[in-house]
Design a protein around this motif. Structure first.
Motif, short mmCIF file in Angstrom:
data_model
loop_
_atom_site.label_atom_id
_atom_site.label_comp_id
_atom_site.label_asym_id
_atom_site.label_seq_id
_atom_site.Cartn_x
_atom_site.Cartn_y
_atom_site.Cartn_z
N ASP A 190 -12.20 -10.43 1.59
CA ASP A 190 -11.70 -9.55 2.63
C ASP A 190 -12.71 -9.53 3.78
O ASP A 190 -13.92 -9.41 3.55
N LEU A 191 -12.23 -9.65 5.01
CA LEU A 191 -13.13 -9.67 6.16
C LEU A 191 -14.01 -8.42 6.23
O LEU A 191 -15.11 -8.47 6.75
N SER A 192 -13.55 -7.31 5.71
CA SER A 192 -14.35 -6.08 5.75
C SER A 192 -15.60 -6.18 4.87
O SER A 192 -16.53 -5.40 5.03
N GLN A 193 -15.67 -7.15 3.99
CA GLN A 193 -16.83 -7.33 3.11
C GLN A 193 -17.92 -8.20 3.75
O GLN A 193 -19.02 -8.29 3.22
N TYR A 194 -17.61 -8.83 4.88
CA TYR A 194 -18.58 -9.74 5.49
C TYR A 194 -19.92 -9.09 5.80
O TYR A 194 -20.96 -9.66 5.55
N LEU B 74 -19.43 -16.87 9.48
CA LEU B 74 -18.62 -16.63 8.29
C LEU B 74 -17.15 -16.87 8.58
O LEU B 74 -16.66 -16.59 9.67
N GLU B 75 -16.46 -17.40 7.59
CA GLU B 75 -15.01 -17.50 7.67
C GLU B 75 -14.44 -17.32 6.28
O GLU B 75 -15.11 -17.54 5.28
N SER B 76 -13.20 -16.89 6.25
CA SER B 76 -12.54 -16.68 4.97
C SER B 76 -11.58 -17.83 4.72
O SER B 76 -10.93 -18.32 5.63
N ARG B 77 -11.51 -18.27 3.49
CA ARG B 77 -10.60 -19.35 3.13
C ARG B 77 -9.73 -18.83 2.00
O ARG B 77 -10.21 -18.41 0.97
N VAL B 78 -8.45 -18.82 2.22
CA VAL B 78 -7.51 -18.42 1.19
C VAL B 78 -7.31 -19.62 0.28
O VAL B 78 -7.01 -20.71 0.73
#
Length: 57
Positions: A11-15, A38-42
């Motif tokens: 979750d982006l809020s955890q970055y 940082l980026e998130s990968r599903v």
């Protein structure tokens, strides 16, 4: 130090907490200036599934 971090299913809020924890650990390694991208990968994406299948080998 500059690092690009790709985080699966995060979750982006955890970055911010992830960055703070990494900075803390790096300070103990005497690394004082850090830049994180940082980026998130599903993991539904093909590239992520491929990477995880290799990690489990």
């Amino acid at each position: 130090m500059t690092a690009h971090l790709v985080l699966a299913d995060t979750d982006l809020s955890q970055y911010e907490s992830i960055k703070m924890a990494l900075r803390h650990d790096l300070l103990h390694a005497n690394i004082h200036h850090v830049t994180f991208e940082l980026e998130s990968r599903v993991c539904g994406e093909q590239a992520c599934r491929d990477k995880h299948s290799h990690d489990q080998d």
